[in-house]
Design an enzyme around this catalytic site. Structure first.
Site, PDB file in Angstrom:
ATOM      1  N   ARG A   1       2.349   5.264  17.854  1.00  0.00           N
ATOM      2  CA  ARG A   1       0.908   5.534  17.942  1.00  0.00           C
ATOM      3  C   ARG A   1       0.275   4.821  19.139  1.00  0.00           C
ATOM      4  O   ARG A   1      -0.573   5.379  19.827  1.00  0.00           O
ATOM      5  CB  ARG A   1       0.213   5.142  16.637  1.00  0.00           C
ATOM      6  CG  ARG A   1       0.379   6.209  15.563  1.00  0.00           C
ATOM      7  CD  ARG A   1      -0.411   5.895  14.329  1.00  0.00           C
ATOM      8  NE  ARG A   1       0.433   5.317  13.292  1.00  0.00           N
ATOM      9  CZ  ARG A   1       0.001   4.916  12.103  1.00  0.00           C
ATOM     10  NH1 ARG A   1      -1.279   5.009  11.812  1.00  0.00           N
ATOM     11  NH2 ARG A   1       0.823   4.425  11.213  1.00  0.00           N
TER      12      ARG A   1
ATOM     13  N   LYS B   1       0.820  -1.225   0.000  1.00  0.00           N
ATOM     14  CA  LYS B   1       0.000   0.000   0.000  1.00  0.00           C
ATOM     15  C   LYS B   1       0.851   1.272   0.000  1.00  0.00           C
ATOM     16  O   LYS B   1       0.360   2.345  -0.314  1.00  0.00           O
ATOM     17  CB  LYS B   1      -1.016   0.011   1.142  1.00  0.00           C
ATOM     18  CG  LYS B   1      -0.464   0.207   2.523  1.00  0.00           C
ATOM     19  CD  LYS B   1      -1.607   0.385   3.523  1.00  0.00           C
ATOM     20  CE  LYS B   1      -1.078   0.644   4.922  1.00  0.00           C
ATOM     21  NZ  LYS B   1      -2.133   0.930   5.882  1.00  0.00           N
ATOM     22  N   ASP B   2       2.150   1.152   0.350  1.00  0.00           N
ATOM     23  CA  ASP B   2       3.050   2.316   0.310  1.00  0.00           C
ATOM     24  C   ASP B   2       3.599   2.584  -1.084  1.00  0.00           C
ATOM     25  O   ASP B   2       4.176   3.644  -1.328  1.00  0.00           O
ATOM     26  CB  ASP B   2       4.248   2.114   1.262  1.00  0.00           C
ATOM     27  CG  ASP B   2       3.852   2.161   2.731  1.00  0.00           C
ATOM     28  OD1 ASP B   2       2.778   2.728   3.022  1.00  0.00           O
ATOM     29  OD2 ASP B   2       4.603   1.637   3.565  1.00  0.00           O
TER      30      ASP B   2
ATOM     31  N   CYS C   1      -2.729   9.053  -1.507  1.00  0.00           N
ATOM     32  CA  CYS C   1      -3.116   9.134  -0.091  1.00  0.00           C
ATOM     33  C   CYS C   1      -3.691  10.509   0.251  1.00  0.00           C
ATOM     34  O   CYS C   1      -4.088  10.760   1.376  1.00  0.00           O
ATOM     35  CB  CYS C   1      -1.963   8.757   0.832  1.00  0.00           C
ATOM     36  SG  CYS C   1      -0.597   9.891   0.791  1.00  0.00           S
TER      37      CYS C   1
ATOM     38  N   ARG D   1       0.055  10.564  13.977  1.00  0.00           N
ATOM     39  CA  ARG D   1       1.154  10.081  13.138  1.00  0.00           C
ATOM     40  C   ARG D   1       2.151   9.290  13.974  1.00  0.00           C
ATOM     41  O   ARG D   1       2.097   9.284  15.184  1.00  0.00           O
ATOM     42  CB  ARG D   1       1.895  11.268  12.487  1.00  0.00           C
ATOM     43  CG  ARG D   1       1.244  11.856  11.236  1.00  0.00           C
ATOM     44  CD  ARG D   1       1.255  10.941  10.019  1.00  0.00           C
ATOM     45  NE  ARG D   1       2.510  10.213   9.817  1.00  0.00           N
ATOM     46  CZ  ARG D   1       3.602  10.711   9.270  1.00  0.00           C
ATOM     47  NH1 ARG D   1       3.623  11.955   8.872  1.00  0.00           N
ATOM     48  NH2 ARG D   1       4.685   9.968   9.113  1.00  0.00           N
TER      49      ARG D   1
ATOM     50  N   ARG E   1      -8.949   8.131   4.111  1.00  0.00           N
ATOM     51  CA  ARG E   1      -9.877   7.069   3.711  1.00  0.00           C
ATOM     52  C   ARG E   1     -10.655   6.552   4.923  1.00  0.00           C
ATOM     53  O   ARG E   1     -11.888   6.427   4.876  1.00  0.00           O
ATOM     54  CB  ARG E   1      -9.076   5.930   3.060  1.00  0.00           C
ATOM     55  CG  ARG E   1      -9.856   4.644   2.839  1.00  0.00           C
ATOM     56  CD  ARG E   1      -8.928   3.500   2.441  1.00  0.00           C
ATOM     57  NE  ARG E   1      -7.921   3.208   3.456  1.00  0.00           N
ATOM     58  CZ  ARG E   1      -8.120   2.480   4.542  1.00  0.00           C
ATOM     59  NH1 ARG E   1      -9.319   1.965   4.787  1.00  0.00           N
ATOM     60  NH2 ARG E   1      -7.144   2.264   5.401  1.00  0.00           N
ATOM     61  N   ARG E   2      -9.935   6.264   6.017  1.00  0.00           N
ATOM     62  CA  ARG E   2     -10.612   5.769   7.213  1.00  0.00           C
ATOM     63  C   ARG E   2     -11.523   6.835   7.806  1.00  0.00           C
ATOM     64  O   ARG E   2     -12.677   6.561   8.143  1.00  0.00           O
ATOM     65  CB  ARG E   2      -9.577   5.353   8.269  1.00  0.00           C
ATOM     66  CG  ARG E   2      -8.784   4.113   7.905  1.00  0.00           C
ATOM     67  CD  ARG E   2      -7.646   3.855   8.883  1.00  0.00           C
ATOM     68  NE  ARG E   2      -6.864   2.693   8.483  1.00  0.00           N
ATOM     69  CZ  ARG E   2      -5.552   2.584   8.658  1.00  0.00           C
ATOM     70  NH1 ARG E   2      -4.872   3.562   9.241  1.00  0.00           N
ATOM     71  NH2 ARG E   2      -4.910   1.494   8.274  1.00  0.00           N
TER      72      ARG E   2
END
Length: 360
Positions: A172, A97-98, A260, A166, A148-149
C-alpha cells in the site's frame, strides 16, 4: 509458575526439551509481530525452544478485491487454524482485529498482549506532506481498505474522495509513493509503529474523527483450548487492561452481528475502576449513524465470585489470571451497549449497509 519452564506435562507446564512451533502469516508485519511475542515468551521461559512456521492465508492471496466483498470472516486466520488443529503448530500469533468474535470449537485466545496505539493514521503522498485531511484539496483521493474508516471519514471530510486500496503495508505504501492515484492512505498506527515507520505518520486520527476497529492494535495468541500446558505458558503475556477493553469491544461487535462487511467502530478507556466503551454503527456513506457510550466497574479481586467457571471463554478469550467478575462485567458492557444501539435502530442501518456493499 510463570518463570518455571521445566516440569511435567501433567502439571500443565511445558517440557524444557519440547520445541514449540509458532504459526504466523508471511507478511513482514506479521513476522515482526510474531517475533515480538516469541521474544516475550523466551524471556519468561528461557529453557523452551520456539520455532516459527510462516504460511500464506486466503486474505494474503486475494489482493484485487475489497476485504468486505470477499464475505469470509476468517480471511487471515483459517489456514493458521487448520495448522493448529492438525498439531503442525502449537500456537498462532494474530492481529486481534483479524480474529472473528466467535472462534471455531476447540480453539481459544490464550493471550492478549499489551495494546499498541489503537488509532488510525494518515500517511501522505510526498507531494502532500505537511497537510492534514482537512487541508487536502477538494476531491483529493484517499485510499482505505476499510468500510469503517471510509464511512466515518466521508462524514467528517465530505470534500475528499475515499477509494479502496488493498495489499499488505509495504504494497500500500508503494502504491501511494510510486503513483499519483492517492493523495493519502489510512492505515492502523500500530502496524506503522511496529514496522519502525513512525516518520511516515502525517496525522493520527482521534476518536472524534475516526473511532477504531474492534481489537485494533492488540496482538492475540491463539491456542488449542485443551492444551493446558501451552495455555498456562502464553497466559503470562496477558495485559489486563487490554484484555478487558478488547472483551468489551468484541462482545459489542458479536452482539451486533457485525464483521468487516459493515461499518462498526469503537473506542475504549479504562480509568481507575471504570471501563468506558463508546460504540457506533454507520451507513456506508456515513450519512446515517448511531453512537452511544456506557461504563461499568471492573475492579474486582481474584476472590470475588471466582469458582468453577474460571475456565470460561469470554468472546473467545481465556484469561484465568484476571478476576472472573471483571471479565464478565466487560463482556456485559459490550452486550448492553449493543442492545442500546439495536433498540435505536442499529439493525436497520447495518442491514442496509450490508446489502449495499454486497450489491456494489
Amino acid at each position: 509458575m510463570e518463570n518455571q519452564a521445566v516440569g511435567s506435562m501433567q502439571d500443565g507446564v511445558v517440557h524444557k526439551d519440547r520445541v514449540i512451533h509458532v504459526g504466523t502469516r508471511k507478511s513482514q508485519l506479521a513476522r515482526i509481530q510474531t517475533d515480538s511475542v516469541v521474544e516475550m515468551l523466551s524471556q519468561r521461559f528461557p529453557a523452551v525452544q520456539f520455532e516459527i512456521v510462516a504460511m500464506s492465508t486466503t486474505g494474503d492471496k486475494i489482493l484485487d478485491t475489497a476485504l468486505s466483498k470477499i464475505g469470509e470472516k476468517s480471511l487471515f486466520t483459517k489456514e493458521l487454524e487448520n495448522a493448529l488443529e492438525k498439531r503442525e503448530v502449537d500456537l498462532v500469533v494474530h492481529s486481534l482485529k483479524d480474529l472473528p468474535t466467535s472462534l471455531p470449537p476447540g480453539f481459544t485466545i490464550g493471550a492478549v498482549c499489551k495494546r499498541e496505539n489503537p488509532h488510525d493514521a494518515v500517511v501522505f503522498h510526498p507531494k502532500s506532506i505537511g497537510k492534514t485531511l482537512s487541508t487536502l484539496p477538494e476531491r483529493s483521493v484517499v485510499g482505505t481498505s476499510s468500510l469503517r474508516r471510509a464511512a466515518q471519514l466521508r462524514r467528517k471530510f465530505p470534500h475528499l474522495d475515499f477509494r479502496n486500496i488493498r495489499g499488505n503495508l509495504n504494497t500500500r505504501l508503494k502504491k501511494l509513493d510510486e503513483r499519483e492515484d492517492f493523495s493519502a492512505i489510512i492505515l492502523a498506527a500500530a502496524g506503522l509503529l511496529r514496522m519502525g515507520w513512525e516518520s511516515r505518520i502525517g496525522q493520527i486520527l482521534n476518536p472524534e474523527d475516526c473511532m477504531y476497529a474492534v481489537g485494533q492494535g492488540a496482538l492475540a495468541v491463539e491456542v488449542r483450548a485443551k492444551d493446558q500446558d501451552i495455555l498456562n505458558m502464553v497466559s503470562a503475556l496477558h495485559d489486563s487492561e487490554t484484555v478487558l477493553r478488547c472483551i468489551a469491544e468484541r462482545a459489542f461487535l458479536r452482539h451486533l452481528e457485525g464483521g468487516c462487511s459493515v461499518p462498526v467502530a469503537v473506542s475504549t478507556m479504562l480509568k481507575e475502576s471504570q471501563l468506558y466503551l463508546t460504540g457506533a454503527v454507520y451507513s456506508l456513506d456515513g450519512s446515517d449513524s448511531l453512537q452511544e457510550t456506557m461504563q461499568t466497574n471492573v475492579l474486582f479481586s481474584q476472590q470475588d465470585g471466582d469458582g468453577p467457571n474460571d475456565d470460561t471463554q469470554h468472546v473467545g478469550i481465556t484469561a484465568k489470571t484476571i478476576p472472573h467478575c471483571a471479565l464478565g462485567a466487560a463482556e456485559a458492557l459490550g452486550i448492553n451497549l449493543a442492545n442500546l444501539l439495536l433498540s435505536k435502530g442499529a439493525k436497520q442501518i447495518l442491514t442496509v449497509a450490508r446489502q449495499l456493499n454486497d450489491a456494489q
